[in-house]
Each structure stands twice: as structure tokens, then as C-alpha cells.
Design a protein around this motif. Structure first.
Motif, PDB file in Angstrom:
ATOM      1  N   TYR A   1     -24.375  37.244  59.087  1.00 31.32           N
ATOM      2  CA  TYR A   1     -24.582  36.697  57.744  1.00 31.32           C
ATOM      3  C   TYR A   1     -23.348  36.867  56.859  1.00 31.32           C
ATOM      4  CZ  TYR A   1     -29.450  35.856  58.831  1.00 31.32           C
ATOM      5  OH  TYR A   1     -30.607  35.362  59.391  1.00 31.32           O
ATOM      6  N   LEU A   2     -22.637  37.958  57.016  1.00 28.55           N
ATOM      7  CA  LEU A   2     -21.415  38.150  56.237  1.00 28.55           C
ATOM      8  C   LEU A   2     -20.352  37.126  56.620  1.00 28.55           C
ATOM      9  CD1 LEU A   2     -21.430  42.021  56.311  1.00 28.55           C
ATOM     10  CD2 LEU A   2     -21.200  40.678  54.199  1.00 28.55           C
TER      11      LEU A   2
ATOM     12  N   GLY B   1     -19.025  36.470  46.865  1.00 25.76           N
ATOM     13  CA  GLY B   1     -20.018  36.283  47.918  1.00 25.76           C
ATOM     14  C   GLY B   1     -20.126  37.468  48.849  1.00 25.76           C
ATOM     15  N   GLN B   2     -18.975  38.029  49.239  1.00 27.55           N
ATOM     16  CA  GLN B   2     -18.995  39.168  50.151  1.00 27.55           C
ATOM     17  C   GLN B   2     -19.576  40.407  49.476  1.00 27.55           C
ATOM     18  OE1 GLN B   2     -17.727  39.196  53.795  1.00 27.55           O
ATOM     19  NE2 GLN B   2     -18.655  37.304  53.047  1.00 27.55           N
ATOM     20  N   ALA B   3     -19.229  40.622  48.224  1.00 28.67           N
ATOM     21  CA  ALA B   3     -19.762  41.786  47.510  1.00 28.67           C
ATOM     22  C   ALA B   3     -21.282  41.698  47.410  1.00 28.67           C
ATOM     23  CB  ALA B   3     -19.141  41.870  46.116  1.00 28.67           C
ATOM     24  N   TYR B   4     -21.789  40.522  47.081  1.00 27.46           N
ATOM     25  CA  TYR B   4     -23.239  40.362  46.963  1.00 27.46           C
ATOM     26  C   TYR B   4     -23.916  40.596  48.317  1.00 27.46           C
ATOM     27  CZ  TYR B   4     -27.858  38.475  46.100  1.00 27.46           C
ATOM     28  OH  TYR B   4     -29.224  38.339  45.992  1.00 27.46           O
ATOM     29  N   MET B   5     -23.406  39.969  49.359  1.00 28.92           N
ATOM     30  CA  MET B   5     -24.058  40.053  50.665  1.00 28.92           C
ATOM     31  C   MET B   5     -23.989  41.455  51.251  1.00 28.92           C
ATOM     32  SD  MET B   5     -25.835  38.433  52.897  1.00 28.92           S
ATOM     33  CE  MET B   5     -25.618  36.689  52.552  1.00 28.92           C
ATOM     34  N   LEU B   6     -22.848  42.119  51.112  1.00 34.03           N
ATOM     35  CA  LEU B   6     -22.713  43.462  51.672  1.00 34.03           C
ATOM     36  C   LEU B   6     -23.666  44.434  50.971  1.00 34.03           C
ATOM     37  CD1 LEU B   6     -21.260  45.083  53.814  1.00 34.03           C
ATOM     38  CD2 LEU B   6     -19.383  45.469  52.213  1.00 34.03           C
ATOM     39  N   LYS B   7     -23.816  44.290  49.658  1.00 36.95           N
ATOM     40  CA  LYS B   7     -24.768  45.149  48.943  1.00 36.95           C
ATOM     41  C   LYS B   7     -26.212  44.787  49.284  1.00 36.95           C
ATOM     42  CE  LYS B   7     -23.007  44.760  44.712  1.00 36.95           C
ATOM     43  NZ  LYS B   7     -22.805  45.046  43.254  1.00 36.95           N
TER      44      LYS B   7
ATOM     45  N   VAL C   1     -23.827  30.957  46.783  1.00 36.72           N
ATOM     46  CA  VAL C   1     -23.853  30.723  48.231  1.00 36.72           C
ATOM     47  C   VAL C   1     -24.446  31.940  48.936  1.00 36.72           C
ATOM     48  CG1 VAL C   1     -22.417  30.437  50.292  1.00 36.72           C
ATOM     49  CG2 VAL C   1     -21.934  29.084  48.242  1.00 36.72           C
ATOM     50  N   ALA C   2     -23.996  33.121  48.551  1.00 36.22           N
ATOM     51  CA  ALA C   2     -24.489  34.355  49.169  1.00 36.22           C
ATOM     52  C   ALA C   2     -25.980  34.536  48.937  1.00 36.22           C
ATOM     53  CB  ALA C   2     -23.719  35.558  48.630  1.00 36.22           C
TER      54      ALA C   2
ATOM     55  N   LYS D   1     -19.447  32.555  40.244  1.00 31.91           N
ATOM     56  CA  LYS D   1     -20.841  32.131  40.297  1.00 31.91           C
ATOM     57  C   LYS D   1     -21.110  31.289  41.539  1.00 31.91           C
ATOM     58  CE  LYS D   1     -22.414  32.312  35.504  1.00 31.91           C
ATOM     59  NZ  LYS D   1     -22.957  31.519  34.349  1.00 31.91           N
ATOM     60  N   PHE D   2     -20.133  30.467  41.908  1.00 32.54           N
ATOM     61  CA  PHE D   2     -20.296  29.652  43.111  1.00 32.54           C
ATOM     62  C   PHE D   2     -20.414  30.536  44.347  1.00 32.54           C
ATOM     63  CE2 PHE D   2     -18.149  27.643  46.786  1.00 32.54           C
ATOM     64  CZ  PHE D   2     -19.112  26.690  47.070  1.00 32.54           C
ATOM     65  N   GLY D   3     -19.488  31.494  44.495  1.00 32.86           N
ATOM     66  CA  GLY D   3     -19.528  32.376  45.660  1.00 32.86           C
ATOM     67  C   GLY D   3     -20.810  33.182  45.734  1.00 32.86           C
ATOM     68  N   GLU D   4     -21.260  33.676  44.600  1.00 31.36           N
ATOM     69  CA  GLU D   4     -22.492  34.467  44.589  1.00 31.36           C
ATOM     70  C   GLU D   4     -23.707  33.585  44.875  1.00 31.36           C
ATOM     71  OE1 GLU D   4     -24.738  37.022  41.218  1.00 31.36           O
ATOM     72  OE2 GLU D   4     -22.789  37.818  41.882  1.00 31.36           O
TER      73      GLU D   4
END
Length: 473
Positions: free
Chosen positions: A63-64, A110-116, A158-159, A153-156
């Protein structure tokens, strides 16, 4: 693997505007530092995670990697989102036309949101937030605040969409049920039994229902389950010969053999497990070739999803047949000794059935992806475990056959030879050379037969080919 080197991140945002037709203007995207920094952070978090397992870890990097790719896919002409190929119902946000996006900031968010979202349960949030803030500060400098906000906001978004989709795959929050006590394993000759001394103290198997999870590639979910050799005590049978080979091979293990075993051990209690090792091989290839941002993200997505599907399919097979580990069969049929001298593998057995090898299948999946991305004869140096401390271990010396008597009792007192292993980087001529060594390490360690490894290598190739076949371009 090196921990995140923040000072190595460039602070130049490679932004683009989306045209009326939704196509990008051409730009020269060179920076992969943000992608590799997040890959390093991912492995740092995974290594420190409580309840770490190769199954959950494989799902996480799947997923990451997918999130990384989908946050930057519109940064380069000719690349396509693969979301609809994974699931017709997976709808991801698209950048607004004629609006600037800083792709590094989108990926960062996006990575920060998904990893958390995946590892927030560990409580290791500060390192994630620190990296996110550092990259934000470096790339937001000089940009209009509204462009920064739009990018992040776009990256988050998507995540968030990918994470919500992930909840329905069967593995959501699986760290809460690593060893389900309600699982009833089959009993009888040839069936797996938990090791008395193993990698885990649990007498229940790890994630026995993992094979029922959704795969990233629907085609991988439809692959037929390979069959093991039929159980047999006949010394002329393939079953017996493959277990006998494990028994004989242990007799002639060299220090180099043991080094190979320990390099590929990837113990989830001490490392980031096999999936993390594969993710780091992707990082090594990206850094060596100075791949651009989009190619780096595509590499992580393909490796992550291929490894994730490899573990789903492997676990489906493992718990379809529940094949015993070498220790059980060797003690019963190859070298039946008394309690004074039972056969033991060099490496501790993991808490799940043998057929087929998880190391082999995920290594083959990784090699297939990376070979397609970077070439057949890609020489590299694997530094994944160079930060591990020196390992001191003992090898039990051979005891006499049979049972002790009052006259020779002292000869049966175990003696050991001391060994020391320093984790040095290992060079390889190709990704397939490393994959085959990884598979072979399981036989050298005494925990898999050659069939386990060969089938794993073959299945991993099929799985990765299905990931590669998605319409990426």
C-alpha cells in the motif's frame, strides 16, 4: 540499509501545471530523494514495530508503494494510474487542470498519512512527523501557500482513498491477531507441528487465514495452488530424498554457508523482515541509477505489490496442505535418534508450515520486478544488514550415535564451537543471483527442502509478471 539522511534531500520543487487536456507539460524530473527518504523511514518504523510480521509488513509496503506511485503518476507523460486495474471500484483523486502541483510535497503528504495509518499503533509517530515537516520546509520554500496546500491535500487525498480501500482486503489491523488461538491445525503424519524451540514461542501459526486476503492483482488471486510431493516414508520417494538432502547438507555447512543463512534470516523480531529487505533492494537500485521521481515511485509500487501478493499466495498454499518442516520428518524417518541426540536445524524454525518458501517466492517476485526495471545484469551491493551488531553464536558438535551407557555417559554431554559473524555488505551480479541465494539459504538453514525453494521461485516469477503486466505506461 541506511537510516534517513535528511541533509541529502534537495529543496527544489519540481512542480508542473496540468493542461486543459489533462496532460502534463514536459519537465525534467531528477529528484528521487523524497521517495528514498520515505522508503528508509518505512523500514525504520517497521523494524521498531511491535508485533512485526512478514505478512503484515508485506501488505504495508504494497500500500505504501502504490500510494507513492499514485501521488506522482501525473508528473510524467506516458504514465498511467493503475488503480482501476486493481479494482474497478477504486477511484482516486486527480490533479485539477491548470493548477500547479509540487509532486514532492504530494508524495510527502501521502507517505506520512499512509505510514501513520498502517503503523500508528506502534506509537512511533514523531519520526514520521519530523520527516514530513523537514521535507515540507525544504520544498515549500518559495512556493505560493495555495500551491503548497493544493499539493499536500492532493497527496493526502490519494492516501486516504487507498487506505479506505485497504480496509476490505482481509488484512486490516492484522497485527492484533498474529496467532489466532481458535485455529485448529490438522493432525497426523506429514502435517506441520509447532517447533519446540523456534523463532516464536507461540504454539499457534502466524496468520493462518492470510491466504484468503485480496491480492493487488486479481490475476494473482486466480493462480492455481501448486501441490507438494505426496507424503511418503519410502526411501526412493521424492518426499524422502528432499528431506534427506536437508539432513546431509547440514553435515558440511561452512562458515560462508552460515553467513548466507544469517544474512537472509530477516528475523522480524530484529529486522524489517523479508519484505523490508526487498524494499531496500529497490532503494539500492534507485539510488545507483539515480532514477527520477516517477521511476522510483513505480519501482516501489511494483516491488511492494508483488511482494504483498507473494505472501498472500504463499500462505494460501501453506495452509492448504500444512506440510511439515524438515525437523519433524528427519527425526521420524531420516535420522531417528533418541532424546539424547535429536536432529536440529542450524536456523530456528518459523511458526507456520513449510511448503512453499516465503523467502523464495518474495525474492523471486522482487528479482522479476527489478530485472524488468533495471536490466538482467545489474550488479549491486546489498547493504541491508550492515548496521546489525556482530553476532556471536555456537554450533553444537556431533554427538555419538545411539543412547549413552554408564561407561560413555560423558561423551553425550553437548559441546559447542564458538563462531562470530560480522554483517558485511554482499555483492551480487544480478537480482536473480541474490534471489537464488536467498532461497538456497532456507535449505542451508535446515528449515526448507529444495522443492519448497524451487516452487517458491517459480511462483514468485508468475506473481511479479502479473504485476508488471498492469498498464503502467
Amino acid at each position: 540499509m541506511r537510516l534517513v539522511v535528511l541533509t541529502g534531500i534537495l529543496g527544489v520543487c519540481l512542480s508542473q501545471s496540468i493542461s486543459v487536456q489533462g496532460q502534463q507539460k514536459k519537465t525534467n524530473i531528477k529528484s528521487n530523494e523524497v521517495a528514498t527518504a520515505w522508503a528508509d523511514m518505512t523500514l525504520h518504523v517497521v523494524k521498531k514495530a511491535k508485533k512485526n510480521s512478514p505478512t503484515y509488513g508485506s501488505r504495508a509496503i504494497g500500500y505504501l508503494g502504490l500510494t507513492m506511485y499514485e501521488t506522482v503518476v501525473y508528473a510524467a507523460p506516458g504514465h498511467r494510474s493503475v488503480a482501476r486495474k486493481l479494482s474497478p471500484g477504486l477511484s482516486l483523486p486527480k490533479p485539477k487542470r491548470r493548477k500547479s502541483i509540487c509532486w514532492e510535497l504530494a508524495l510527502n503528504a501521502g507517505q506520512a498519512y499512509m505510514l501513520k495509518a498502517l503503523y500508528g499503533y506502534t506509537g512511533r509517530i514523531k519520526p514520521i512527523d519530523s520527516l514530513k515537516q523537514y521535507i515540507h520546509d525544504r520544498y515549500a520554500t518559495g512556493l505560493k501557500p495555495k500551491d503548497v496546500e493544493r499539493s499536500e491535500k492532493f497527496g493526502e487525498a490519494v492516501a486516504i482513498a487507498i487506505f479506505e480501500w485497504s480496509k476490505s482486503d482481509g488484512g486490516h489491523e492484522a497485527y492484533q491477531r498474529n496467532f489466532p488461538y481458535e485455529y485448529k491445525r490438522p493432525r497426523g503424519e506429514g502435517y506441520w507441528i509447532p517447533p519446540y524451540h523456534g523463532q516464536s514461542s507461540s504454539k499457534f501459526p502466524l496468520h493462518p487465514n492470510w491466504g484468503q486476503n485480496r491480492t493487488f492483482s486479481a490475476q494473482n488471486g486466480r493462480l492455481p495452488v501448486p501441490k507438494p510431493f505426496p507424503y511418503s516414508k519410502d526411501t526412493a520417494s521424492q518426499y524422502y530424498k528432499h528431506y534427506k538432502e536437508v539432513f546431509e547438507r547440514k553435515k558440511i555447512l561452512t562458515d560462508e554457508d552460515r553467513t548466507i543463512v544469517m544474512w537472509w534470516s530477516d528475523d522480524p523480531s530484529e529486522t524489517y523482515a523479508p519484505p523490508g529487505h526487498s524494499y531496500n533492494l529497490a532503494t539500492i537500485a534507485i539510488r545507483k541509477t539515480q532514477a527520477d521521481l516517477v521511476k522510483a515511485a513505480e519501482t516501489y509500487a511494483k516491488v511492494g505489490m508483488a511482494v504483498a501478493d507473494a505472501f498472500v499466495n504463499c500462505w494460501k498454499t501453506k495452509f492448504s496442505f500444512n506440510v511439515e518442516r524438515p525437523t519433524t520428518y528427519i527425526r521420524a524417518s531420516v535420522d531417528p535418534q533418541t532424546q539424547w541426540n535429536p536432529w536440529e536445524p542450524f536456523f530456528l524454525e518459523p511458526p507456520f508450515p513449510a511448503f512453499y518458501s516465503g523467502h523464495a517466492v518474495q525474492s523471486a517476485a522482487t528479482a522479476t520486478v527489478l530485472t524488468a526495471m533495471f536490466g538482467d545484469n545489474f550488479a549491486f551491493v546489498d547493504d541491508t544488514h550492515t548496521s546489525r551488531p556482530m553476532l556471536a553464536y555456537q554450533v553444537k558438535n556431533k554427538l555419538p550415535d545411539g543412547a549413552p551407557t554408564s561407561e560413555n555417559y560423558t561423551e553425550y554431554m553437548p559441546t559447542f564451537t564458538d563462531h562470530t559473524l560480522i554483517y558485511k555488505a554482499r555483492p551480487y551480479k544480478s537480482f536473480w543471483e541474490s534471489a537464488k541465494e536467498c532461497a538456497e539459504s532456507r535449505l542451508l538453514g535446515g528449515i526448507h527442502t529444495r522443492q519448497d525453494n524451487e516452487v517458491g521461485l517459480g511462483e514468485g516469477t508468475k506473481i511479479a509478471n502479473n504485476i508488471n503486466a498492469l498498464r503502467w505506461h
